[in-house]
Design a protein around this motif. Structure first.
Motif, short mmCIF file in Angstrom:
data_model
loop_
_atom_site.label_atom_id
_atom_site.label_comp_id
_atom_site.label_asym_id
_atom_site.label_seq_id
_atom_site.Cartn_x
_atom_site.Cartn_y
_atom_site.Cartn_z
N LEU A 94 0.83 -1.20 0.00
CA LEU A 94 0.00 0.00 0.00
C LEU A 94 0.87 1.25 0.00
O LEU A 94 1.92 1.29 0.64
CB LEU A 94 -0.91 0.02 1.23
CG LEU A 94 -1.90 -1.15 1.38
CD1 LEU A 94 -2.73 -0.97 2.64
CD2 LEU A 94 -2.79 -1.27 0.15
N PRO A 95 0.44 2.30 -0.68
CA PRO A 95 1.23 3.53 -0.71
C PRO A 95 1.26 4.20 0.67
O PRO A 95 0.25 4.26 1.36
CB PRO A 95 0.50 4.40 -1.74
CG PRO A 95 -0.90 3.88 -1.75
CD PRO A 95 -0.79 2.42 -1.50
N ASP A 96 2.45 4.69 1.06
CA ASP A 96 2.63 5.41 2.32
C ASP A 96 2.26 4.57 3.53
O ASP A 96 1.91 5.10 4.59
CB ASP A 96 1.80 6.70 2.35
CG ASP A 96 2.22 7.67 1.25
OD1 ASP A 96 3.43 7.75 0.98
OD2 ASP A 96 1.34 8.33 0.68
N ALA A 97 2.32 3.24 3.37
CA ALA A 97 2.00 2.36 4.49
C ALA A 97 3.27 1.93 5.20
O ALA A 97 4.32 1.72 4.56
CB ALA A 97 1.23 1.13 4.01
N VAL B 104 -3.80 2.60 12.33
CA VAL B 104 -4.74 1.56 11.91
C VAL B 104 -4.34 0.22 12.51
O VAL B 104 -3.15 -0.14 12.53
CB VAL B 104 -4.77 1.44 10.37
CG1 VAL B 104 -5.74 0.34 9.93
CG2 VAL B 104 -5.15 2.78 9.73
N VAL B 105 -5.32 -0.52 13.00
CA VAL B 105 -5.15 -1.91 13.42
C VAL B 105 -6.05 -2.77 12.54
O VAL B 105 -7.25 -2.47 12.40
CB VAL B 105 -5.50 -2.11 14.90
CG1 VAL B 105 -5.56 -3.59 15.24
CG2 VAL B 105 -4.47 -1.42 15.80
N ASN C 261 -8.40 1.41 0.02
CA ASN C 261 -9.44 2.41 0.30
C ASN C 261 -9.81 2.43 1.78
O ASN C 261 -9.97 3.51 2.38
CB ASN C 261 -10.69 2.13 -0.54
CG ASN C 261 -10.47 2.41 -2.01
OD1 ASN C 261 -9.60 3.19 -2.38
ND2 ASN C 261 -11.26 1.77 -2.88
N ARG C 262 -9.93 1.22 2.36
CA ARG C 262 -10.29 1.15 3.78
C ARG C 262 -9.19 1.76 4.65
O ARG C 262 -9.46 2.55 5.56
CB ARG C 262 -10.55 -0.30 4.20
CG ARG C 262 -11.71 -0.97 3.52
CD ARG C 262 -13.04 -0.39 4.00
NE ARG C 262 -14.14 -1.06 3.32
CZ ARG C 262 -14.65 -0.70 2.14
NH1 ARG C 262 -14.15 0.35 1.52
NH2 ARG C 262 -15.65 -1.35 1.60
N VAL C 263 -7.96 1.40 4.38
CA VAL C 263 -6.84 1.90 5.19
C VAL C 263 -6.73 3.41 5.08
O VAL C 263 -6.54 4.12 6.07
CB VAL C 263 -5.52 1.22 4.77
CG1 VAL C 263 -4.32 1.95 5.37
CG2 VAL C 263 -5.52 -0.24 5.21
N GLN C 264 -6.88 3.94 3.87
CA GLN C 264 -6.78 5.39 3.69
C GLN C 264 -7.87 6.13 4.47
O GLN C 264 -7.60 7.13 5.15
CB GLN C 264 -6.88 5.73 2.21
CG GLN C 264 -6.73 7.24 1.93
CD GLN C 264 -6.86 7.56 0.45
OE1 GLN C 264 -7.43 6.79 -0.32
NE2 GLN C 264 -6.32 8.70 0.05
#
Length: 415
Positions: free
Chosen positions: A25-28, A58-59, A121-124
């Motif tokens: 993922l980007p920026d993860a 995020v968890v 999408n969810r993480v963002q």
């Protein structure tokens, strides 16, 4: 700024697939995964003890995490670490589970097998929410940003046993010791906190009932700041509005308060409502106030058994407080403990109503004299429950320096 993501996945194969996808993922910035519920909570608690900024944004909780079931784990994380956004990864993407996950405190749900686009999408979205919460929590000198404040509920075995007075004095003691404190009147139809403290108010707990995402700004608008420094969230002036505060709304309100204040004291009254039941279930400490007479003690026993039957609270997790105690009464705390099957607070509140009558009639119970035996006992109870901050430098001879004076206390449990 990279998004820190903590996977909580018990299955080895799932660990590999989840961490691989997260790393793309980007920026993860995925951190080392935890493999069970205990490790997750311990890890978050350790990070929160350093600073709220150390917590991951995020968890990601896998449905097969254990030993605590995923939804129960999400509820605990949401309550204790309200600035952390939780995503549930599950093979059941039905509307029913989605609603259950949201009720538990999840901020998103991703269906198995995971797709890159859906997870991204969810993480963002969840990361943006988490950053926004932390930004709001960072403003205001009275904002508490720990891992979650202490919630204490005060219920009456029956009406008139002194639960409201006890709740008010516990809140005053906590605030006077330096803890940011909110007092909530969840006796929705007949709450008297406003009358006891002589305050006029426009907003109440009912105004928060329909709000699904209670931001710090919304919460601040509903809270009344008392002259003592205690924040008040009051029962509605129109008793019929109490029906608007459902158990689900109560959970959201208590969670929001817990994220902002070090101490949350809730007056639940003597009549069990869905909102009161939810508060008692969520509480770190649930107090049940009784007087040493047959009718009240029977009421206490009946309440304890009802809480147990409804799986709200076990007897051993409930603490009975004896009010209006005298040495001459036949019903002593030890007998009440045997009858109710609960622990009984070692601090009993003496029967000195003459001390109270003037301030109760005037609606000024916060001005109760420091020499009052009732006030000293209730502030001692606050010390017994660990609700007061008592640095060594402020203690002399077992006395707590508080609100323009000193009150004695028997023992203190660090909170």
């Amino acid at each position: 700024m990279p998004t820190r993501i903590l996977p909580a996945v018990g299955d080895p194969d799932a660990v590999r697939s989840v961490t691989t996808l997260l790393s793309q993922l980007p920026d993860a910035e995925p951190v080392a995964p935890v493999v069970d519920s205990t490790q997750l909570v311990d890890t978050l608690a350790r990070l929160a003890a350093e600073s709220v900024d150390e917590l991951p944004e995020v968890v990601v909780v896998h449905e097969r995490i254990g030993p605590v079931p995923a939804l129960e784990l999400i509820r605990e994380v949401a309550l204790r670490f309200p600035a952390v956004g939780v995503i549930l990864v599950t093979s059941d993407a039905s509307p029913g589970l989605f609603q259950a996950a949201m009720d538990a405190g999840a901020r998103g749900l991703a269906a198995l097998p995971l797709s890159y686009e859906e997870l991204a999408n969810r993480v963002q979205a969840v990361a943006q929410w988490s950053v926004g919460v932390r930004r709001h929590l960072g403003h205001g000198g009275d904002v508490f940003t720990g891992a979650g404040g202490t919630v204490v509920t005060v219920s009456g075995a029956k009406g008139g046993v002194g639960a409201t007075l006890a709740a008010i004095q516990l809140a005053l003691a906590a605030q006077a010791s330096g803890r940011s404190t909110v007092l909530v009147d969840l006796d929705l139809q007949t709450g008297d906190v406003a009358s006891y403290l002589d305050v006029q108010f426009r907003r109440s707990v009912a105004d928060l009932a329909a709000i699904t995402d209670i931001s710090p700004r919304v919460l601040a608008d509903a809270v009344f700041r008392h002259d003592t420094g205690v924040a008040l969230l009051l029962a509605p002036g129109e008793g019929e509005r109490g029906e608007e505060v459902t158990d689900r709304a109560a959970r959201q309100i208590v969670s929001a308060l817990r994220s902002r204040y070090e101490t949350v004291v809730i007056d639940c009254g003597a009549q069990l409502s869905g909102a009161g039941a939810a508060a008692v279930e969520m509480a770190d400490t649930a107090l049940l106030v009784t007087t040493p007479d047959v009718v009240a003690v029977r009421g206490a026993k009946r309440t304890v058994r009802m809480w147990d039957r409804l799986q709200i609270r076990k007897a051993e997790e409930t603490t009975v407080v004896v009010n209006r105690h005298t040495r001459a009464t036949e019903i002593q705390p030890s007998l009440i403990q045997r009858i109710t099957g609960t622990p009984v607070a070692s601090t009993a509140v003496p029967a000195h109503y003459k001390e109270l009558q003037a301030v109760v009639d005037a609606g000024r119970v916060h001005e109760l004299d420091q020499r009052s035996a009732v006030k000293q006992a209730l502030w001692a109870l606050a010390g017994e429950l660990g609700l007061v901050r008592t640095p060594v430098a402020e203690r002399k001879g077992g006395r707590l320096r508080g609100d323009r004076g000193a009150v004695s206390f028997r023992r203190r449990r660090d909170g």
